[in-house]
Design an enzyme around this catalytic site. Structure first.
Site, short mmCIF file in Angstrom:
data_model
loop_
_atom_site.label_atom_id
_atom_site.label_comp_id
_atom_site.label_asym_id
_atom_site.label_seq_id
_atom_site.Cartn_x
_atom_site.Cartn_y
_atom_site.Cartn_z
N ILE A 21 0.83 -1.20 0.00
CA ILE A 21 0.00 0.00 0.00
C ILE A 21 0.86 1.25 0.00
O ILE A 21 0.57 2.23 -0.69
CB ILE A 21 -0.93 -0.01 1.22
CG1 ILE A 21 -1.97 -1.13 1.09
CG2 ILE A 21 -1.64 1.34 1.38
CD1 ILE A 21 -2.84 -1.32 2.32
N ASN A 94 2.08 5.23 7.13
CA ASN A 94 1.62 3.97 6.55
C ASN A 94 2.32 2.76 7.14
O ASN A 94 1.71 1.70 7.25
CB ASN A 94 1.85 4.01 5.03
CG ASN A 94 1.76 2.62 4.41
OD1 ASN A 94 0.67 2.08 4.20
ND2 ASN A 94 2.91 2.03 4.12
N SER A 144 -7.18 0.52 9.76
CA SER A 144 -7.64 -0.79 9.30
C SER A 144 -9.13 -0.93 9.60
O SER A 144 -9.62 -0.40 10.60
CB SER A 144 -6.88 -1.90 10.01
OG SER A 144 -7.48 -3.17 9.78
N TYR A 158 -3.37 -6.48 16.99
CA TYR A 158 -3.18 -5.61 15.83
C TYR A 158 -4.33 -4.60 15.73
O TYR A 158 -4.11 -3.40 15.51
CB TYR A 158 -3.10 -6.45 14.56
CG TYR A 158 -3.09 -5.65 13.29
CD1 TYR A 158 -1.94 -5.04 12.83
CD2 TYR A 158 -4.26 -5.51 12.53
CE1 TYR A 158 -1.92 -4.30 11.65
CE2 TYR A 158 -4.26 -4.78 11.35
CZ TYR A 158 -3.09 -4.18 10.92
OH TYR A 158 -3.09 -3.44 9.76
N LYS A 162 -4.52 -0.24 15.82
CA LYS A 162 -5.20 0.62 14.86
C LYS A 162 -6.29 1.45 15.53
O LYS A 162 -6.56 2.59 15.14
CB LYS A 162 -5.77 -0.20 13.70
CG LYS A 162 -4.70 -0.88 12.86
CD LYS A 162 -3.70 0.13 12.28
CE LYS A 162 -2.70 -0.51 11.36
NZ LYS A 162 -1.75 0.46 10.75
N ILE A 191 -6.08 -6.25 1.08
CA ILE A 191 -5.46 -5.71 -0.13
C ILE A 191 -4.44 -6.72 -0.66
O ILE A 191 -3.72 -7.37 0.11
CB ILE A 191 -4.75 -4.37 0.17
CG1 ILE A 191 -5.74 -3.37 0.78
CG2 ILE A 191 -4.13 -3.81 -1.11
CD1 ILE A 191 -6.89 -2.98 -0.12
N THR A 193 -1.32 -7.56 -1.46
CA THR A 193 0.08 -7.17 -1.29
C THR A 193 0.87 -8.39 -0.84
O THR A 193 0.30 -9.43 -0.50
CB THR A 193 0.23 -6.07 -0.24
OG1 THR A 193 -0.14 -6.60 1.05
CG2 THR A 193 -0.65 -4.87 -0.56
#
Length: 252
Positions: A21, A94, A144, A158, A162, A191, A193
């Protein structure tokens, strides 16, 4: 016909801009005319590839390396930035890391590392960057969808990082607002990635991720980068303190 781009004359820093991203964001801001500082934690080669791609498209960029989540990381990153640029207009926080352990198995070391990279680093990058950030600038934090919905409860720690970043976004918008600086959070969903390499492990994995989106597909870095580009642009001047759902309709 004018060839001016909407971010001409502006300087942007994208942390974790060497891949995924972050790379999509860095390249999009470069296409819009910004001079982009492409930050990387360890992979200098990847960061230089992004710089090369931006320059090949007619833009301007430079790479800066600094591991995040270590003592003095923000000060060291800004010292390196200052070697290349005089002032900042757009800060994109990011860079982040995921968790490999669930609630039941997470240890203190991984928990502390998660918060050091995902929460502490953005806080002090913004704190020390505020004196470099010009009035009318932008701070954009990459959040997120997991901070607003327990769709993957095993990633609780996690998601907590966020959630902290979201509160930081909201309150920082009030702190920097008198200077005309907007502060927003953009929340991606799943996404495609290298971080989500599991998407390519089977057709079922890909189809399952695509089915989570109301739009029936897996997101791409450009889907997030385009949202960031709007917030970074003059058109985004009246949006601040906002958490923007960029999950493709993946939340309940």
């Amino acid at each position: 016909m004018s060839t001016l781009k909407r971010l001409d004359g502006r300087t942007a820093l994208v942390t974790g801009g060497s891949r995924g991203i972050g790379r999509g964001i860095a390249e999009r801001l470069g296409r819009d005319g910004a001079r982009v500082a492409v930050h990387y934690g360890a992979n200098e080669t990847a960061a230089k590839e992004v710089v090369g791609a931006i320059e090949a498209a007619g833009g301007s960029a430079f790479a800066i390396g600094q591991e995040l989540g270590t003592p003095g990381d923000a000060a060291a990153l800004w010292a390196e930035f200052d070697r290349h640029a005089d002032g900042l207009d757009i800060l994109v926080n990011n860079a982040g890391i995921g968790a490999s352990d669930s609630f039941a198995s997470m240890g203190e070391a991984e928990f502390d590392r998660l918060f050091a990279v995902n929460v502490k680093a953005p806080f002090f990058l913004a704190q020390l960057g505020a004196e470099r950030l010009r009035d009318g600038g932008r701070v954009i934090n990459i959040s997120s969808g997991l901070s607003h919905a327990a769709v993957m409860p095993d990633l609780i720690a996690y998601a907590m990082t966020k959630g902290a970043l979201d509160v930081f976004t909201r309150d920082l918008s009030k702190t920097l607002g008198p200077r005309g600086i907007t502060v927003n959070a953009v929340a991606p969903g799943i996404i495609d990635t290298d971080t989500n390499a599991w998407l390519h492990e089977s057709e079922e994995a890909w189809a399952g991720a695509a089915a989570m989106s109301a739009l029936g597909r897996v997101g791409e870095p450009s889907d997030v980068a385009d949202v960031v580009a709007f917030l970074a642009s003059p058109e985004g001047r009246w949006v601040t303190g906002h958490w923007l759902d960029a999950t493709g309709g993946s939340l309940p």
